[in-house]
Design an enzyme around this catalytic site. Structure first.
Site, PDB file in Angstrom:
ATOM      1  N   THR A  41       4.624   1.254  -7.102  1.00 33.81           N
ATOM      2  CA  THR A  41       5.905   1.042  -6.408  1.00 33.81           C
ATOM      3  C   THR A  41       6.828   0.067  -7.129  1.00 33.81           C
ATOM      4  O   THR A  41       7.984  -0.104  -6.729  1.00 33.81           O
ATOM      5  CB  THR A  41       5.645   0.523  -4.980  1.00 33.81           C
ATOM      6  N   HIS A  46       1.331  -7.583  -8.756  1.00 33.96           N
ATOM      7  CA  HIS A  46       1.583  -8.884  -8.148  1.00 33.96           C
ATOM      8  C   HIS A  46       0.257  -9.500  -7.709  1.00 33.96           C
ATOM      9  O   HIS A  46      -0.817  -8.932  -7.947  1.00 33.96           O
ATOM     10  CB  HIS A  46       2.579  -8.770  -6.990  1.00 33.96           C
ATOM     11  N   HIS A  49      -2.425  -7.423  -5.940  1.00 38.63           N
ATOM     12  CA  HIS A  49      -3.219  -6.585  -6.845  1.00 38.63           C
ATOM     13  C   HIS A  49      -4.273  -7.421  -7.576  1.00 38.63           C
ATOM     14  O   HIS A  49      -5.361  -6.929  -7.882  1.00 38.63           O
ATOM     15  CB  HIS A  49      -2.326  -5.926  -7.900  1.00 38.63           C
ATOM     16  N   LYS A  83       4.563  -1.625   6.880  1.00 39.36           N
ATOM     17  CA  LYS A  83       6.002  -1.558   6.685  1.00 39.36           C
ATOM     18  C   LYS A  83       6.708  -1.202   7.995  1.00 39.36           C
ATOM     19  O   LYS A  83       6.241  -0.353   8.745  1.00 39.36           O
ATOM     20  CB  LYS A  83       6.368  -0.510   5.616  1.00 39.36           C
ATOM     21  N   ARG A  87       9.482   3.286   2.876  1.00 37.46           N
ATOM     22  CA  ARG A  87       9.583   2.783   1.512  1.00 37.46           C
ATOM     23  C   ARG A  87      10.652   3.536   0.720  1.00 37.46           C
ATOM     24  O   ARG A  87      10.942   4.695   1.011  1.00 37.46           O
ATOM     25  CB  ARG A  87       8.230   2.924   0.798  1.00 37.46           C
ATOM     26  N   GLN A 170      -4.320  10.389   0.496  1.00 30.48           N
ATOM     27  CA  GLN A 170      -5.285   9.396   0.025  1.00 30.48           C
ATOM     28  C   GLN A 170      -6.713   9.857   0.310  1.00 30.48           C
ATOM     29  O   GLN A 170      -7.614   9.647  -0.509  1.00 30.48           O
ATOM     30  CB  GLN A 170      -5.039   8.037   0.688  1.00 30.48           C
ATOM     31  N   ASP A 191      -5.945  -3.754   4.923  1.00 30.88           N
ATOM     32  CA  ASP A 191      -4.893  -2.948   5.547  1.00 30.88           C
ATOM     33  C   ASP A 191      -5.057  -1.457   5.219  1.00 30.88           C
ATOM     34  O   ASP A 191      -4.346  -0.612   5.765  1.00 30.88           O
ATOM     35  CB  ASP A 191      -3.497  -3.436   5.133  1.00 30.88           C
ATOM     36  N   LYS A 226       0.727 -13.486   4.572  1.00 33.99           N
ATOM     37  CA  LYS A 226       0.364 -13.002   3.231  1.00 33.99           C
ATOM     38  C   LYS A 226       0.854 -13.970   2.169  1.00 33.99           C
ATOM     39  O   LYS A 226       2.003 -14.405   2.185  1.00 33.99           O
ATOM     40  CB  LYS A 226       0.982 -11.615   2.985  1.00 33.99           C
ATOM     41  N   LYS A 229       4.320 -14.395  -1.790  1.00 37.36           N
ATOM     42  CA  LYS A 229       5.741 -14.194  -1.552  1.00 37.36           C
ATOM     43  C   LYS A 229       6.444 -15.547  -1.611  1.00 37.36           C
ATOM     44  O   LYS A 229       5.942 -16.540  -1.105  1.00 37.36           O
ATOM     45  CB  LYS A 229       5.995 -13.576  -0.172  1.00 37.36           C
ATOM     46  N   THR A 230       7.614 -15.589  -2.243  1.00 39.83           N
ATOM     47  CA  THR A 230       8.439 -16.792  -2.268  1.00 39.83           C
ATOM     48  C   THR A 230       9.829 -16.413  -1.782  1.00 39.83           C
ATOM     49  O   THR A 230      10.124 -15.232  -1.565  1.00 39.83           O
ATOM     50  CB  THR A 230       8.552 -17.368  -3.695  1.00 39.83           C
TER      51      THR A 230
END
Length: 406
Positions: A41, A46, A49, A83, A87, A170, A191, A226, A229-230
């Site tokens: 994506t 990140h 992962h 989400k 997406r 999947q 998740d 989570k 993230k910033t």
């Protein structure tokens, strides 16, 4: 005999399992082929992962064979998990480009010679719609799918039909990999539990075989938020998108309550050593945070970058001085107006705030200093003379940035 199951368990990596005793036997007494999927994506991995790649490394060390599944097919649809909105739809070219970038980064973080690399677009993109419905869709209960955690948040806002197909795709991946590689185990973040269960059930219904699924803990704070993230976005593994220094600082600045958990989940520091650190309190935890930041930065960006980041951190936090390895923004004369630049614009240019309004809020809240002097006026300006000598901007207590003039 491998003890990887105990290692994963002691580190708190295991969240849920379909067949606990069978999985323990597979991991400790057999050689198993397993897979983890990575939807392409974005053009970089990140920190979410990264945790998955750490699990893969633990498994490789124990002699197991990972299938790195690049989701060039599933990314065409997009996983609705977690989400509130659909997406962004990416083109085939964008997805393949992103998958190539993933593989480049993975090559630095896992031993690709010990992995099988697949792209699910190679089989999903060839599936005819009627064929998919008759051969795969017939095995899925809509009623059961609607109870899955991955769809709950989307049902409130509206779940599109294309997203509803994601679980089926999947699940088919697991069936395909079982047939082609005798893959017996799917791993993924917690998740992904509902999607993994779909694959386990599909293999059982179609092949009459028992395969397994296991999820691992998501990288979250003690409050359940989570990590990775910033205010400026995700913590990427690509040094061009997120500098090694900022990467180091992200982990150096984790809270006291999160540092031990992070050491367990995303480093190879021996678990016995970490369990001793659990007894540490107060200032001792700063040493644990420094160890965490160094170990993770060394693994992702190499020892040289980790050493530079550590030296810069010590220069700032120990001596209070500047350091050549501090992240730096270089302006030109064209960036100035009448020989100066507003402090709000300077913060945006340095990446310390995403916008002038956010920079203003930080200044008004007393959270910005310039060369160790608190900035009290949002309209303050910095002159070319100051910039020629370079200035040090600080946001809060721990984020430093050098700005200079070419």
């Amino acid at each position: 005999m491998s003890q990887v199951f105990e290692e994963l368990e002691r580190r708190g990596l295991i969240a849920q399992m379909t067949h606990p005793e069978k999985i323990r036997d597979l991991l400790d007494n057999q050689k198993v082929t397993f897979y983890i999927g990575f939807d392409a994506t974005a053009d970089s991995l990140h920190v979410g992962h990264f945790l998955q790649l750490m699990v893969i490394n633990h498994m490789i060390r124990a002699g197991h064979t990972p299938i790195l599944l690049l989701g060039t097919g599933t990314t065409m649809v997009g996983d609705p998990t977690g989400k509130t909105d659909m997406r962004k739809m990416l083109s085939v070219e964008e997805i393949n480009y992103n998958a190539d970038r993933f593989l480049e980064q993975m090559g630095r973080l896992v031993d690709l010679d010990k992995c099988i690399v697949e792209r699910n677009g190679d089989w999903l993109m060839k599936f005819g719609y009627i064929e998919l419905l008759r051969d795969v869709g017939v095995h899925f209960s809509v009623n059961r799918m609607l109870t899955a955690e991955c769809f709950k948040s989307r049902l409130e806002r509206g779940l599109s039909f294309i997203e509803f197909n994601y679980m089926i795709m999947q699940s088919y991946d697991f069936l395909h990999l079982y047939r082609t590689h005798h893959c017996q185990l799917e791993l993924g973040g917690d998740d992904q539990w509902s999607n993994i269960l779909g694959g386990v059930d599909l293999v059982r219904k179609v092949e009459g075989q028992e395969v397994c699924g296991m999820t691992f803990t998501l990288l979250t704070t003690k409050e359940g938020k989570k990590m990775g993230k910033t205010e400026n976005g995700a913590v990427w593994l690509d040094p061009k998108k997120y500098s090694p220094y900022d990467f180091f600082q992200y982990w150096r600045n984790v809270s006291d309550g999160d540092v031990i958990n992070c050491l367990k989940l995303i480093t190879f520091v021996p678990i016995e050593e970490i369990e001793e650190m659990e007894k540490w309190e107060g200032s001792q935890l700063n040493a644990a945070k420094e160890r965490l930041a160094y170990e993770v930065t060394k693994f992702v960006h190499g020892q040289e970058e980790a050493d530079k980041a550590l030296a810069a951190a010590k220069a700032i936090f120990v001596s209070g001085g500047a350091d050549e390895n501090m992240p730096t923004t270089t302006l030109t004369a064209q960036d100035l107006t009448d020989g100066s630049i507003g402090v709000l614009d300077l913060m945006v240019r340095a990446g310390l705030a995403p916008s002038r309004s956010e920079a203003r809020r930080l200044v008004q809240g007393g959270g910005v200093t310039l060369d160790d002097r608190k900035v009290e006026d949002p309209n303050a300006r910095v002159t070319a003379e100051q910039l020629t000598a370079s200035v040090i901007l600080r946001k809060g207590k721990k984020v430093y940035h050098k700005v200079t003039l070419a």
